[in-house]
Design an enzyme around this catalytic site. Structure first.
Site, PDB file in Angstrom:
ATOM      1  N   ALA A  46       0.823  -1.218   0.000  1.00 28.91           N
ATOM      2  CA  ALA A  46       0.000   0.000   0.000  1.00 28.91           C
ATOM      3  C   ALA A  46       0.854   1.263   0.000  1.00 28.91           C
ATOM      4  CB  ALA A  46      -0.911  -0.023   1.217  1.00 28.91           C
ATOM      5  N   TRP A  47       1.901   1.286   0.826  1.00 28.38           N
ATOM      6  CA  TRP A  47       2.690   2.512   0.975  1.00 28.38           C
ATOM      7  C   TRP A  47       3.661   2.709  -0.186  1.00 28.38           C
ATOM      8  CZ3 TRP A  47       2.085   7.029   1.961  1.00 28.38           C
ATOM      9  CH2 TRP A  47       2.991   7.905   2.572  1.00 28.38           C
ATOM     10  N   ARG A  97       8.879  -8.543  -4.459  1.00 26.36           N
ATOM     11  CA  ARG A  97       9.446  -9.909  -4.474  1.00 26.36           C
ATOM     12  C   ARG A  97       8.527 -10.861  -5.238  1.00 26.36           C
ATOM     13  NH1 ARG A  97       7.801 -12.024   1.610  1.00 26.36           N
ATOM     14  NH2 ARG A  97       5.882 -10.842   1.635  1.00 26.36           N
ATOM     15  N   LYS A 150       4.273   4.852  17.650  1.00 27.67           N
ATOM     16  CA  LYS A 150       2.834   5.190  17.704  1.00 27.67           C
ATOM     17  C   LYS A 150       1.972   3.988  17.311  1.00 27.67           C
ATOM     18  CE  LYS A 150       2.335   5.350  13.156  1.00 27.67           C
ATOM     19  NZ  LYS A 150       1.495   4.478  12.334  1.00 27.67           N
TER      20      LYS A 150
HETATM   21  N1  LIG Z   1       0.049   1.792   4.436  1.00 28.16           N
HETATM   22  C1  LIG Z   1       0.268   2.924   5.046  1.00 28.16           C
HETATM   23  O1  LIG Z   1      -0.647   3.735   5.226  1.00 28.16           O
HETATM   24  C2  LIG Z   1       1.652   3.263   5.535  1.00 28.16           C
HETATM   25  C3  LIG Z   1       1.982   4.600   5.711  1.00 28.16           C
HETATM   26  C4  LIG Z   1       3.240   4.928   6.194  1.00 28.16           C
HETATM   27  C5  LIG Z   1       4.154   3.914   6.493  1.00 28.16           C
HETATM   28  N2  LIG Z   1       3.806   2.628   6.310  1.00 28.16           N
HETATM   29  C6  LIG Z   1       4.821   1.618   6.622  1.00 28.16           C
HETATM   30  O2  LIG Z   1       5.361   1.120   5.401  1.00 28.16           O
HETATM   31  C7  LIG Z   1       5.684  -0.274   5.532  1.00 28.16           C
HETATM   32  C8  LIG Z   1       4.933  -1.047   4.464  1.00 28.16           C
HETATM   33  O3  LIG Z   1       3.556  -0.858   4.714  1.00 28.16           O
HETATM   34  P1  LIG Z   1       2.445  -1.264   3.647  1.00 28.16           P
HETATM   35  O4  LIG Z   1       1.195  -0.682   4.126  1.00 28.16           O
HETATM   36  O5  LIG Z   1       2.903  -0.970   2.258  1.00 28.16           O
HETATM   37  O6  LIG Z   1       2.415  -2.844   3.888  1.00 28.16           O
HETATM   38  P2  LIG Z   1       1.944  -3.963   2.893  1.00 28.16           P
HETATM   39  O7  LIG Z   1       1.730  -5.152   3.727  1.00 28.16           O
HETATM   40  O8  LIG Z   1       0.845  -3.448   2.024  1.00 28.16           O
HETATM   41  O9  LIG Z   1       3.225  -4.179   1.941  1.00 28.16           O
HETATM   42  C9  LIG Z   1       4.461  -4.647   2.449  1.00 28.16           C
HETATM   43  C10 LIG Z   1       5.417  -4.876   1.307  1.00 28.16           C
HETATM   44  O10 LIG Z   1       6.629  -5.444   1.843  1.00 28.16           O
HETATM   45  C11 LIG Z   1       6.979  -6.580   1.061  1.00 28.16           C
HETATM   46  N3  LIG Z   1       7.738  -7.540   1.855  1.00 28.16           N
HETATM   47  C12 LIG Z   1       7.427  -8.060   3.061  1.00 28.16           C
HETATM   48  N4  LIG Z   1       8.378  -8.955   3.435  1.00 28.16           N
HETATM   49  C13 LIG Z   1       9.288  -8.990   2.439  1.00 28.16           C
HETATM   50  C14 LIG Z   1      10.473  -9.719   2.220  1.00 28.16           C
HETATM   51  N5  LIG Z   1      10.915 -10.618   3.117  1.00 28.16           N
HETATM   52  N6  LIG Z   1      11.163  -9.504   1.078  1.00 28.16           N
HETATM   53  C15 LIG Z   1      10.726  -8.610   0.172  1.00 28.16           C
HETATM   54  N7  LIG Z   1       9.590  -7.899   0.310  1.00 28.16           N
HETATM   55  C16 LIG Z   1       8.888  -8.083   1.433  1.00 28.16           C
HETATM   56  C17 LIG Z   1       5.636  -7.165   0.633  1.00 28.16           C
HETATM   57  O11 LIG Z   1       5.783  -8.015  -0.478  1.00 28.16           O
HETATM   58  C18 LIG Z   1       4.882  -5.886   0.270  1.00 28.16           C
HETATM   59  O12 LIG Z   1       5.232  -5.431  -1.022  1.00 28.16           O
HETATM   60  C19 LIG Z   1       5.295  -0.654   6.967  1.00 28.16           C
HETATM   61  O13 LIG Z   1       6.432  -0.593   7.775  1.00 28.16           O
HETATM   62  C20 LIG Z   1       4.287   0.409   7.370  1.00 28.16           C
HETATM   63  O14 LIG Z   1       4.265   0.633   8.759  1.00 28.16           O
HETATM   64  C21 LIG Z   1       2.591   2.281   5.830  1.00 28.16           C
HETATM   65  O1  LIG Z   2      -2.242   1.336   8.842  1.00 25.33           O
HETATM   66  P1  LIG Z   2      -1.162   1.585   9.867  1.00 25.33           P
HETATM   67  O2  LIG Z   2      -1.642   1.379  11.265  1.00 25.33           O
HETATM   68  O3  LIG Z   2       0.101   0.873   9.513  1.00 25.33           O
HETATM   69  O4  LIG Z   2      -0.819   3.151   9.812  1.00 25.33           O
HETATM   70  C1  LIG Z   2      -0.394   3.706   8.598  1.00 25.33           C
HETATM   71  C2  LIG Z   2       0.540   4.882   8.800  1.00 25.33           C
HETATM   72  O5  LIG Z   2       1.648   4.525   9.594  1.00 25.33           O
HETATM   73  C3  LIG Z   2      -0.136   6.101   9.361  1.00 25.33           C
HETATM   74  O6  LIG Z   2       0.763   7.179   9.329  1.00 25.33           O
END
Ligand SMILES: NC(=O)c1ccc[n+]([C@@H]2O[C@H](COP(=O)([O-])OP(=O)(O)OC[C@H]3O[C@@H](n4cnc5c(N)ncnc54)[C@H](O)[C@@H]3O)[C@@H](O)[C@H]2O)c1
Ligand SMILES: O=P(O)(O)OC[C@H](O)CO
Length: 307
Positions: A13-14, A34, A165
């Site tokens: 998502a991010w 991956r 947080k």
């Molecule tokens: N979604 C949000 O709103 C948001 C906002 C800010 C920060 N974040 C942070 O960003 C990070 C990712 O969040 P997300 O929401 O995209 O999560 P997600 O679960 O949607 O995606 C995670 C990604 O990491 C990859 N991944 C996981 N393990 C892996 C591995 N061993 N090797 C290679 N790739 C691997 C997955 O394939 C996927 O593409 C988290 O740490 C989250 O806290 C998320």
């Molecule tokens: O969906 P969460 O709880 O991983 O939060 C997403 C972001 O970290 C918010 O800033």
């Protein structure tokens, strides 16, 4: 500004939301996952910026994979992961900096629920680095009329604000799930911030950073939004589900679940008082119910607000 070539690792998502922001600004973005698409080597070729939005569990492994490929000596690393490494308690930026000691590392973190950013709703974030020029370049790359990017010289503070947080967001979800009211939520979030600052200072972060977007800002966003996966963990557990049941249906990663365990170890090792983290941990372990966690917090020894 000049167009930049950006490799984004992690197409969750991010990663996708950040890729869309940079693409909309005219930069050349290559996204690596991956699970398919281009190879890591192709994505990394000529990258001026390498941004990691991989969940914590994959950061060390991917950083070590990236080490096998040639990179320009000026490539800037940006980390957007909010977690702590379970084996080493290192933060993601510390992992990237250890793997690439001669490259600038920038932390990107703030109140950034990806679903809102995907809808181009207004948001702000922080890019923090000891290398100011690198932070300013990343600021230019992502800034837009709907995404306001600030620089900050305290990367560890910015990173820990976003990471810690998540534990408070689980607790806030419990608070709302139990319908404890506005006073309780305000008390929890405020004491949560105190706990975050206590831990952050032990890591060398500046207190002031935690009152900014990446601290209080992200705490407010995550503790008040059903879009937060961490909040959802707490909310659904308060409605009677087990952690396993909640995680089975959760879209994406709730980093707070693992962060809680790692942080508690760090806190015990450094004798830091972390009452909220402790109760969230026990709840996630299935040792206590949400109501018991609440009682434990309310019945702690009375004390001065600050000490
Ligand atoms: N979604 C949000 O709103 C948001 C906002 C800010 C920060 N974040 C942070 O960003 C990070 C990712 O969040 P997300 O929401 O995209 O999560 P997600 O679960 O949607 O995606 C995670 C990604 O990491 C990859 N991944 C996981 N393990 C892996 C591995 N061993 N090797 C290679 N790739 C691997 C997955 O394939 C996927 O593409 C988290 O740490 C989250 O806290 C998320
Ligand atoms: O969906 P969460 O709880 O991983 O939060 C997403 C972001 O970290 C918010 O800033």
């Amino acid at each position: 500004m000049q167009k930049t070539t950006i490799a984004i690792l992690g197409a969750g998502a991010w990663g996708v939301a950040l890729a869309n922001l940079a693409t909309a600004n005219g930069h050349q973005v290559r996204l690596w996952s991956r699970r398919g698409g281009q190879t890591l080597q192709t994505v990394l070729q000529n990258a001026q910026i390498l941004l990691s939005a991989i969940s914590m569990q994959g950061v060390r492994e991917v950083a070590s994979q990236v080490q096998s490929f040639p990179l320009s000596p000026t490539t800037i690393f940006v980390t957007a992961t909010k977690g702590l490494d379970p084996q080493t308690t290192l933060t993601p930026s510390q992992i990237w900096q250890t793997a690439f000691p001669h490259h600038p590392v920038v932390v990107l973190s703030g109140p950034n629920l990806s679903k809102e950013i995907e809808q181009s709703l207004p948001a702000a974030t922080v890019v923090a680095s000891q290398n100011q020029a690198a932070a300013e370049l990343v600021q230019m790359v992502f800034s837009s009329p709907c995404f306001r990017v600030y620089t900050n010289p305290d990367p560890i503070g910015v990173e820990l604000g976003g990471t810690l947080k998540n534990i408070m967001a689980i607790a806030a979800g419990v608070c709302d799930g139990l319908h404890l009211g506005t006073n309780a939520k305000a008390a929890l979030v405020t004491r949560g911030l105190t706990e975050i600052i206590r831990i952050g200072r032990s890591w060398g972060a500046n207190t002031e950073t935690f009152y900014g977007l990446s601290g209080l800002g992200d705490l407010l966003a995550t503790c008040n939004s059903p879009l937060s996966r961490n909040y959802q963990v707490g909310y659904q557990m308060a409605s009677g589900k087990t952690l396993t049941e909640v995680l089975a249906d959760l879209p994406g990663t709730a980093e707070g679940v693992n962060t809680c365990r790692v942080l508690l170890r760090h806190a015990q090792h450094h004798s830091i008082t972390v009452p909220i983290t402790e109760q969230v941990y026990r709840l996630l372990q299935g040792e206590i119910t949400p109501r018991q966690a609440l009682e434990e917090l309310m019945l702690r020894d009375i004390k001065p607000e600050y000490n």
